[in-house]
Every structure is written in structure tokens, then in C-alpha cells.
Design a protein around this motif. Structure first.
Motif, PDB file in Angstrom:
ATOM      1  N   VAL A  83       0.881  -1.153   0.000  1.00  0.00           N
ATOM      2  CA  VAL A  83       0.000   0.000   0.000  1.00  0.00           C
ATOM      3  C   VAL A  83       0.926   1.212   0.000  1.00  0.00           C
ATOM      4  CG1 VAL A  83      -1.782   1.279   1.226  1.00  0.00           C
ATOM      5  CG2 VAL A  83      -1.796  -1.226   1.267  1.00  0.00           C
ATOM      6  N   GLY A  84       0.990   1.879  -1.127  1.00  0.00           N
ATOM      7  CA  GLY A  84       1.955   2.965  -1.265  1.00  0.00           C
ATOM      8  C   GLY A  84       3.362   2.405  -1.173  1.00  0.00           C
ATOM      9  N   GLU A  85       4.141   2.936  -0.260  1.00  0.00           N
ATOM     10  CA  GLU A  85       5.525   2.472  -0.069  1.00  0.00           C
ATOM     11  C   GLU A  85       5.639   1.414   1.022  1.00  0.00           C
ATOM     12  OE1 GLU A  85       8.251   3.370  -1.912  1.00  0.00           O
ATOM     13  OE2 GLU A  85       6.742   4.303  -3.185  1.00  0.00           O
ATOM     14  N   GLN A  86       4.555   1.147   1.742  1.00  0.00           N
ATOM     15  CA  GLN A  86       4.603   0.210   2.859  1.00  0.00           C
ATOM     16  C   GLN A  86       4.110  -1.170   2.441  1.00  0.00           C
ATOM     17  OE1 GLN A  86       2.713   1.690   6.371  1.00  0.00           O
ATOM     18  NE2 GLN A  86       3.436   0.010   7.644  1.00  0.00           N
ATOM     19  N   GLY A  87       4.801  -2.213   2.900  1.00  0.00           N
ATOM     20  CA  GLY A  87       4.402  -3.582   2.612  1.00  0.00           C
ATOM     21  C   GLY A  87       3.833  -4.266   3.842  1.00  0.00           C
ATOM     22  N   PHE A  88       2.802  -5.077   3.650  1.00  0.00           N
ATOM     23  CA  PHE A  88       2.159  -5.815   4.730  1.00  0.00           C
ATOM     24  C   PHE A  88       2.239  -7.305   4.409  1.00  0.00           C
ATOM     25  CE2 PHE A  88       0.249  -1.654   4.559  1.00  0.00           C
ATOM     26  CZ  PHE A  88       0.256  -1.255   5.884  1.00  0.00           C
ATOM     27  N   PRO A  89       2.997  -8.091   5.201  1.00  0.00           N
ATOM     28  CA  PRO A  89       3.130  -9.525   4.912  1.00  0.00           C
ATOM     29  C   PRO A  89       1.910 -10.319   5.396  1.00  0.00           C
ATOM     30  CG  PRO A  89       4.452  -8.959   6.811  1.00  0.00           C
ATOM     31  CD  PRO A  89       3.839  -7.671   6.303  1.00  0.00           C
ATOM     32  N   PHE A  90       1.484 -11.280   4.589  1.00  0.00           N
ATOM     33  CA  PHE A  90       0.380 -12.178   4.919  1.00  0.00           C
ATOM     34  C   PHE A  90       0.794 -13.613   4.635  1.00  0.00           C
ATOM     35  CE2 PHE A  90      -1.742  -8.205   3.982  1.00  0.00           C
ATOM     36  CZ  PHE A  90      -2.765  -8.149   4.908  1.00  0.00           C
ATOM     37  N   VAL A  91       0.177 -14.547   5.329  1.00  0.00           N
ATOM     38  CA  VAL A  91       0.279 -15.957   4.988  1.00  0.00           C
ATOM     39  C   VAL A  91      -1.059 -16.341   4.375  1.00  0.00           C
ATOM     40  CG1 VAL A  91       0.538 -18.309   5.833  1.00  0.00           C
ATOM     41  CG2 VAL A  91       1.912 -16.476   6.821  1.00  0.00           C
ATOM     42  N   VAL A  92      -1.043 -16.881   3.162  1.00  0.00           N
ATOM     43  CA  VAL A  92      -2.251 -17.299   2.461  1.00  0.00           C
ATOM     44  C   VAL A  92      -2.351 -18.819   2.568  1.00  0.00           C
ATOM     45  CG1 VAL A  92      -3.458 -17.312   0.247  1.00  0.00           C
ATOM     46  CG2 VAL A  92      -2.021 -15.356   0.866  1.00  0.00           C
ATOM     47  N   THR A  93      -3.497 -19.303   3.057  1.00  0.00           N
ATOM     48  CA  THR A  93      -3.716 -20.736   3.197  1.00  0.00           C
ATOM     49  C   THR A  93      -5.204 -21.019   3.040  1.00  0.00           C
ATOM     50  OG1 THR A  93      -3.249 -22.680   4.578  1.00  0.00           O
ATOM     51  CG2 THR A  93      -4.014 -20.704   5.717  1.00  0.00           C
ATOM     52  N   ASN A  94      -5.572 -22.273   3.069  1.00  0.00           N
ATOM     53  CA  ASN A  94      -6.982 -22.652   3.050  1.00  0.00           C
ATOM     54  C   ASN A  94      -7.570 -22.483   4.448  1.00  0.00           C
ATOM     55  OD1 ASN A  94      -7.427 -23.577   0.307  1.00  0.00           O
ATOM     56  ND2 ASN A  94      -5.984 -25.200   0.803  1.00  0.00           N
ATOM     57  N   LYS A  95      -8.831 -22.083   4.500  1.00  0.00           N
ATOM     58  CA  LYS A  95      -9.502 -21.821   5.772  1.00  0.00           C
ATOM     59  C   LYS A  95      -9.485 -23.043   6.693  1.00  0.00           C
ATOM     60  CE  LYS A  95     -13.838 -20.049   7.649  1.00  0.00           C
ATOM     61  NZ  LYS A  95     -15.157 -19.530   7.303  1.00  0.00           N
ATOM     62  N   HIS A  96      -9.647 -24.245   6.135  1.00  0.00           N
ATOM     63  CA  HIS A  96      -9.725 -25.438   6.984  1.00  0.00           C
ATOM     64  C   HIS A  96      -8.410 -25.718   7.725  1.00  0.00           C
ATOM     65  CE1 HIS A  96      -7.959 -27.326   3.354  1.00  0.00           C
ATOM     66  NE2 HIS A  96      -7.386 -28.133   4.232  1.00  0.00           N
ATOM     67  N   VAL A  97      -7.312 -25.153   7.268  1.00  0.00           N
ATOM     68  CA  VAL A  97      -6.025 -25.371   7.936  1.00  0.00           C
ATOM     69  C   VAL A  97      -5.996 -24.665   9.291  1.00  0.00           C
ATOM     70  CG1 VAL A  97      -3.525 -24.958   7.794  1.00  0.00           C
ATOM     71  CG2 VAL A  97      -4.785 -25.684   5.763  1.00  0.00           C
TER      72      VAL A  97
END
Length: 79
Positions: free
Chosen positions: A38-52
């Protein structure tokens, strides 16, 4: 090594997700790291399946490829 495709990038961002359910049962799954900018700032996420992660009380992330890095621990309020 030059990483040029999304598939190659996922190889280096895959994490194993180890979980513990409310009844103490252990589980596991995989996910991948994603950086949303978002703009110059990065936001890390972990993407997985909901059931995990659905209904789990605790868990930990570990890199699938064992680089020199520590596992990150998460609690339910962060899931």
C-alpha cells in the motif's frame, strides 16, 4: 538463480503450518507468504486454506526450505 515466474517465487515462499486444535489434536497444512503493498509500505500475509486454521487455538509457521530463519509462532487471536 534467477526467479522469473510466479511458480518459482512460490517455491521460495511456501511455509508449513503446524496447528493445535482446542481438543489438543495436532494438524498441519501449507501456505505461502504474500506481501501486499500500500503505497511504499508492505504488509506480509500468509495465504492458506480456511480449513487449515479454522478453529485452531495455536500454531506455528516454518519455512519448507530450511534457510537460516526462526519459526514464527502465532496464537488464535492473530489467525
Amino acid at each position: 538463480m534467477q526467479v522469473t515466474t510466479i511458480a518459482e517465487q512460490l517455491f521460495f515462499t511456501t511455509v508449513r503450518i503446524d496447528t493445535v486444535a482446542a481438543n489438543g489434536a495436532a494438524g498441519s497444512g501449507t501456505g505461502f507468504l504474500f506481501l501486499h503493498k500500500v503505497g511504499e509500505q508492505g504488509f506480509p500475509f500468509v495465504v492458506t486454506n480456511k480449513h487449515v486454521v479454522n478453529g485452531m487455538k495455536a500454531g506455528a509457521l516454518e519455512p519448507v526450505i530450511n534457510f537460516v530463519c526462526k519459526a514464527y509462532h502465532v496464537q488464535q487471536e492473530h489467525v
